[in-house]
Design an enzyme around this catalytic site. Structure first.
Site, PDB file in Angstrom:
ATOM      1  CE  LYS A  78      -4.073   8.849  -3.154  1.00 22.17           C
ATOM      2  NZ  LYS A  78      -2.787   9.427  -2.745  1.00 22.17           N
TER       3      LYS A  78
ATOM      4  CG  ASP B  57      -1.009   7.576  -5.143  1.00 21.22           C
ATOM      5  OD1 ASP B  57      -0.471   8.133  -4.186  1.00 21.22           O
ATOM      6  OD2 ASP B  57      -1.238   6.347  -5.153  1.00 21.22           O
TER       7      ASP B  57
HETATM    8  P1  NDP Z   1       4.812   5.271  -9.008  1.00 14.28           P
HETATM    9  O1  NDP Z   1       3.704   4.691  -9.789  1.00 14.28           O
HETATM   10  O2  NDP Z   1       5.652   6.328  -9.631  1.00 14.28           O
HETATM   11  O3  NDP Z   1       5.788   4.128  -8.486  1.00 14.28           O
HETATM   12  C1  NDP Z   1       5.315   3.085  -7.688  1.00 14.28           C
HETATM   13  C2  NDP Z   1       6.448   2.113  -7.439  1.00 14.28           C
HETATM   14  O4  NDP Z   1       6.041   1.174  -6.448  1.00 14.28           O
HETATM   15  C3  NDP Z   1       6.814   1.300  -8.674  1.00 14.28           C
HETATM   16  O5  NDP Z   1       8.176   0.974  -8.608  1.00 14.28           O
HETATM   17  C4  NDP Z   1       5.934   0.062  -8.521  1.00 14.28           C
HETATM   18  O6  NDP Z   1       6.429  -1.084  -9.195  1.00 14.28           O
HETATM   19  C5  NDP Z   1       5.994  -0.139  -7.017  1.00 14.28           C
HETATM   20  N1  NDP Z   1       4.779  -0.834  -6.578  1.00 14.28           N
HETATM   21  C6  NDP Z   1       3.497  -0.399  -6.713  1.00 14.28           C
HETATM   22  N2  NDP Z   1       2.639  -1.313  -6.217  1.00 14.28           N
HETATM   23  C7  NDP Z   1       3.404  -2.320  -5.762  1.00 14.28           C
HETATM   24  C8  NDP Z   1       3.112  -3.548  -5.128  1.00 14.28           C
HETATM   25  N3  NDP Z   1       1.846  -3.913  -4.857  1.00 14.28           N
HETATM   26  N4  NDP Z   1       4.172  -4.339  -4.766  1.00 14.28           N
HETATM   27  C9  NDP Z   1       5.450  -3.982  -5.042  1.00 14.28           C
HETATM   28  N5  NDP Z   1       5.775  -2.825  -5.646  1.00 14.28           N
HETATM   29  C10 NDP Z   1       4.781  -2.020  -5.983  1.00 14.28           C
HETATM   30  O7  NDP Z   1       4.137   5.827  -7.649  1.00 14.28           O
HETATM   31  P2  NDP Z   1       4.698   6.876  -6.606  1.00 14.28           P
HETATM   32  O8  NDP Z   1       6.174   6.793  -6.520  1.00 14.28           O
HETATM   33  O9  NDP Z   1       4.050   8.171  -6.896  1.00 14.28           O
HETATM   34  O10 NDP Z   1       4.045   6.350  -5.239  1.00 14.28           O
HETATM   35  C11 NDP Z   1       4.703   5.434  -4.378  1.00 14.28           C
HETATM   36  C12 NDP Z   1       4.085   5.509  -2.993  1.00 14.28           C
HETATM   37  O11 NDP Z   1       4.217   6.844  -2.474  1.00 14.28           O
HETATM   38  C13 NDP Z   1       2.577   5.191  -2.911  1.00 14.28           C
HETATM   39  O12 NDP Z   1       2.314   4.582  -1.672  1.00 14.28           O
HETATM   40  C14 NDP Z   1       1.952   6.582  -2.929  1.00 14.28           C
HETATM   41  O13 NDP Z   1       0.656   6.580  -2.366  1.00 14.28           O
HETATM   42  C15 NDP Z   1       2.951   7.341  -2.083  1.00 14.28           C
HETATM   43  N6  NDP Z   1       2.926   8.795  -2.229  1.00 14.28           N
HETATM   44  C16 NDP Z   1       3.127   9.370  -3.456  1.00 14.28           C
HETATM   45  C17 NDP Z   1       3.115  10.740  -3.572  1.00 14.28           C
HETATM   46  C18 NDP Z   1       3.442  11.431  -4.855  1.00 14.28           C
HETATM   47  O14 NDP Z   1       3.610  12.660  -4.838  1.00 14.28           O
HETATM   48  N7  NDP Z   1       3.587  10.731  -5.973  1.00 14.28           N
HETATM   49  C19 NDP Z   1       2.813  11.601  -2.412  1.00 14.28           C
HETATM   50  C20 NDP Z   1       2.725  10.896  -1.161  1.00 14.28           C
HETATM   51  C21 NDP Z   1       2.750   9.540  -1.100  1.00 14.28           C
HETATM   52  P3  NDP Z   1       5.706  -1.598 -10.539  1.00 14.28           P
HETATM   53  O15 NDP Z   1       6.101  -0.599 -11.586  1.00 14.28           O
HETATM   54  O16 NDP Z   1       6.237  -2.948 -10.769  1.00 14.28           O
HETATM   55  O17 NDP Z   1       4.225  -1.589 -10.256  1.00 14.28           O
END
Ligand code: NDP
Length: 443
Positions: A123, A163
């Site tokens: 990562k 991510d």
């Molecule tokens: P994105 O950046 O596309 O979206 C993240 C979302 O989560 C946004 O809506 C963001 O809001 C919100 N968010 C992030 N940090 C916080 C926080 N501290 N408190 C509240 N809301 C938060 O990321 P992904 O959708 O790709 O990833 C989301 C989760 O899924 C993560 O945990 C990631 O590790 C996991 N994941 C992702 C994979 C992938 O293929 N993308 C694979 C497996 C797991 P804002 O815009 O306001 O920051």
């Protein structure tokens, strides 16, 4: 032994609380299995697994639109390569630290093992915040970041992906810089654009896979997703495609969130509303509160959606977003299934409650493995210089999620029929990597 082991982890990795949390969960699940199989104990497999094979930390300097110099920190944690090249996403978020990336890399090792594909775990990322930056600023940052990272990655060495904060735009800029430096068109990143080596279904894979996993969990109770009320957190990649698949399978998603708060739409998020969210988040890069204004529903500032009554919860934002109090509220309001799209979104106290209440609790490393699985399929297509159809990739994704569920059942089902997915996923993920490490000697 678990206490002694954890004492050494806490002392040896001081202050890295998220990493301690991730190790504690795995260690508690596999300790008994290790004791029953002394070959792992004698070879100190778990002690070796918690120590990253390599960590790279570097300066990322870049110039913003005002001509001012900015300095960020870049990381790549290469955790374990026993079963394949390091594989795992890059996160760009101000909260990124060594602890967060070590926890994510550690989780990734077991998750990748569960997919049954030849993928090691890693990562990386940076404390850079893409929010509020222009496209040109993001490009300059990505180019600077890749200038260092390029020395350490390769199609058979380490293959990063996206991510939080790293989506199609960032992967494009990173890939362009790698190609310029190396003069090679090769599969060093996944999540690439369709015209230049990406795989169909990769953007959808984590969300779709998580819903497929929830479907498998429900089947064990003779139930389906049809008509189920679902709460979803986040509004990024994972949340968007979770909602899309829920709509397709006849469930009703009623919430979405971002770091500002959550929206509650009791009528359900339909395809047209989801298209609005995708435009809002992926193109305009706006806030989820705008959904509430547009569709005249309620917005709860600085709150998380776990207070909304639901059948199934899909935490899809970030780590530790469901705490003990939220878990209690979820259970009290009738939630009987939690499928984690995010990595480690439930605190240990919340997990304890889910296990005590014996609900269907699908932890992240099993439920969200669809993303890395399709990344693995993207690597296979790149190696063959072929592109598979949407149907073919989706069918493979579904099969992989079904197999992951079967592995969890194999190691996690007790005499009374309760499936402890935490135990099941951790032991199944551990066994494959541990056996490979035994075969490869003390390295
Ligand atoms: P994105 O950046 O596309 O979206 C993240 C979302 O989560 C946004 O809506 C963001 O809001 C919100 N968010 C992030 N940090 C916080 C926080 N501290 N408190 C509240 N809301 C938060 O990321 P992904 O959708 O790709 O990833 C989301 C989760 O899924 C993560 O945990 C990631 O590790 C996991 N994941 C992702 C994979 C992938 O293929 N993308 C694979 C497996 C797991 P804002 O815009 O306001 O920051």
């Amino acid at each position: 032994m678990p206490q002694e082991f954890m004492k050494r982890i806490v002392e040896g990795h001081a202050g890295e609380t998220e990493f301690h949390q991730a190790v504690h969960e795995v260690a508690s699940s596999v300790m008994l299995f290790i004791r029953e199989n002394p070959k792992y104990l004698n070879a100190k497999i778990l002690e070796r697994m918690v120590e990253p094979e390599r960590i790279i930390i570097f300066r990322v300097s870049w110039v913003d639109d005002k001509g001012e110099i900015q300095v960020n920190r870049g990381y790549r944690v290469e955790m374990n390569s026993a079963i394949g090249p390091y594989k795992g996403g890059l996160r760009f978020h101000p909260t990124v630290s060594l602890s967060i990336l070590k926890f994510l890399a550690f989780e990734q090792v077991f998750k990748n093992s569960l997919t049954a594909l030849p993928l090691g775990g890693g990562k990386g990322g940076s404390n850079f915040d893409p929010k509020g930056k222009s496209d040109n600023e993001v490009m300059r940052f990505c180019q600077s970041f890749m200038t260092e990272l390029a020395r350490h990655i390769g199609p058979d060495t380490d293959v990063p992906a996206g991510d939080i904060g790293v989506g199609g735009r960032e992967i494009g800029f990173l890939y362009g810089q790698y190609k310029r430096l190396r003069n090679e068109f090769t599969g060093i990143l996944t999540g690439k654009g369709l015209n230049w080596g990406g795989s169909l279904i990769r953007p959808e894979a984590t969300g779709y896979g998580c819903v497929y996993f929830a479907q498998e969990m429900l089947k064990t109770k003779g139930e389906s997703l049809k008509g189920k009320i679902c709460t979803v957190s986040g509004s990024g990649n994972v949340a968007q495609y979770t909602v899309e698949k829920l709509i397709q399978l006849g469930a009703k998603a009623v919430t979405l969130s971002d770091s500002g708060g959550y929206i509650y739409d009791p009528d359900g998020i339909c395809e047209a509303k989801l298209a609005f969210v995708m435009e809002l988040k992926n193109v305009k890069r706006g806030r989820i509160s705008e959904y509430a204004k547009k569709y005249n529903c309620r917005y709860f500032e600085k709150k998380r959606p776990w207070e909304v009554k639901c059948d199934i919860a899909f935490p899809s934002a970030t780590q530790n977003e469901i705490d003990e109090a939220s878990a209690k509220v979820l259970i009290a309001s009738g939630c009987r299934c939690v499928a984690e799209g995010a990595n480690m979104p439930s605190t240990p106290e919340a997990v304890k409650i889910f296990l005590k209440e014996k609900i269907l609790y699908g932890l992240g490393k099993a439920a969200n493995a669809g993303g890395v699985a399709v990344s693995g399929l993207e690597m296979s297509q790149n190696s063959q210089r072929l592109s598979w159809s949407r149907e073919e990739v989706d069918a493979r994704l579904q099969q992989i999620m079904i197999k992951i569920h079967e592995s969890c059942v194999k190691y996690g089902k007790d005499e009374k029929g309760f499936i402890n997915y935490v135990k099941g996923a951790n032991i199944a993920g551990f066994a494959k990597v541990a056996d490979a490490m035994l075969d490869q000697g003390v390295v």
